[in-house]
Design a protein around this motif. Sequence first.
Motif, short mmCIF file in Angstrom:
data_model
loop_
_atom_site.label_atom_id
_atom_site.label_comp_id
_atom_site.label_asym_id
_atom_site.label_seq_id
_atom_site.Cartn_x
_atom_site.Cartn_y
_atom_site.Cartn_z
N ASN A 27 108.98 112.38 -4.32
CA ASN A 27 108.35 113.12 -5.26
C ASN A 27 107.64 111.16 -5.72
O ASN A 27 106.18 111.08 -5.69
N ALA A 28 108.10 110.02 -4.76
CA ALA A 28 107.32 108.80 -4.66
C ALA A 28 105.76 109.07 -3.97
O ALA A 28 105.36 108.29 -4.13
N ILE A 29 106.43 109.55 -2.76
CA ILE A 29 104.58 109.79 -1.55
C ILE A 29 104.12 111.09 -2.19
O ILE A 29 102.50 110.60 -2.63
N ARG A 30 104.79 112.10 -2.89
CA ARG A 30 103.30 112.64 -3.69
C ARG A 30 102.72 112.26 -4.66
O ARG A 30 101.10 112.20 -5.31
N GLU A 31 103.59 110.89 -5.72
CA GLU A 31 102.54 110.67 -6.62
C GLU A 31 101.83 109.25 -5.94
O GLU A 31 100.67 109.33 -6.71
N LYS A 32 102.01 108.87 -5.57
CA LYS A 32 100.80 107.40 -4.52
C LYS A 32 100.67 107.48 -3.28
O LYS A 32 99.51 106.31 -3.38
N THR A 33 100.14 108.63 -2.79
CA THR A 33 99.25 108.50 -1.47
C THR A 33 98.75 109.95 -2.16
O THR A 33 98.56 111.36 -2.51
N ASN A 34 97.46 110.10 -1.08
CA ASN A 34 96.95 111.11 -0.84
C ASN A 34 96.97 111.69 -0.37
O ASN A 34 96.28 111.76 0.84
N ALA A 35 98.32 112.85 0.12
CA ALA A 35 98.68 113.17 1.43
C ALA A 35 97.89 114.55 1.69
O ALA A 35 97.93 115.17 0.90
N HIS A 36 97.27 114.47 2.70
CA HIS A 36 96.34 115.65 2.79
C HIS A 36 96.85 116.61 4.43
O HIS A 36 96.72 117.45 4.34
N SER A 37 97.52 116.35 5.35
CA SER A 37 97.95 116.40 6.26
C SER A 37 99.73 116.82 5.95
O SER A 37 99.87 118.27 6.81
N GLY A 38 100.31 116.26 5.40
CA GLY A 38 101.59 116.31 5.37
C GLY A 38 102.60 116.28 6.13
O GLY A 38 103.83 116.77 6.29
N ASN A 39 101.95 115.11 6.89
CA ASN A 39 102.60 114.29 8.25
C ASN A 39 104.03 113.90 7.54
O ASN A 39 105.08 113.49 8.12
N LEU A 40 103.74 112.73 6.58
CA LEU A 40 104.89 112.48 5.70
C LEU A 40 105.74 112.99 5.13
O LEU A 40 107.34 112.93 5.62
N PHE A 41 105.91 114.11 4.78
CA PHE A 41 106.46 115.26 4.77
C PHE A 41 107.51 115.59 5.41
O PHE A 41 108.60 116.12 5.69
N ALA A 42 106.35 116.08 6.62
CA ALA A 42 107.14 117.38 7.73
C ALA A 42 108.22 116.47 9.05
O ALA A 42 108.74 116.92 8.92
N GLN A 43 107.94 115.12 8.85
CA GLN A 43 108.43 114.47 9.38
C GLN A 43 110.31 113.80 9.44
O GLN A 43 110.59 113.05 9.74
N ARG A 44 109.78 113.79 7.66
CA ARG A 44 111.55 112.92 8.02
C ARG A 44 112.39 114.26 7.58
O ARG A 44 112.35 115.34 7.44
N LYS A 45 113.34 113.84 8.22
CA LYS A 45 114.85 114.21 8.26
C LYS A 45 116.14 113.27 8.05
O LYS A 45 115.62 112.05 8.24
#
Length: 125
Positions: A27-45
């Motif tokens: 949620n914080a990443i979505r709010e505070k970054t301009n994520a275009h590629s989705g790498n921050l989400f896809a690589q987290r586990k």
Amino acid sequence: MPSLVEQHFVREVLAKQGDRLLYYQGNAIREKTNAHSGNLFAQRKIDVSSGDEFSGKLAFTHKIYERFLDMKAVQRGRRTIRQNRKIHNRFIEYTLANIEYKLLYGFTDEVAQRIKAQFNEQNPQ
């Protein structure tokens, strides 16, 4: 030697806290970054493993640059402006504190009975 109930409790605490980490940090990443590629989400586990003792391991895998987004600063003329995204360290420290608290004070008789009941449901005799 710890019982299966205690080992299950440790694994349960680690898994719940890992899921919370992914959810709230996402949620914080979505709010505070301009994520275009989705790498921050896809690589987290999160990977949870438990040992044969009263121990366990919670492994959080993420992109390395996630840590540096917290520290990122922008030069505007002579001023350095910190962007203060707070998307990594705050969540890691909070998760560690919660794990510590739950492991120290969360294993009550009621929790042990609940876990024993789950084992009995899974393995009826």
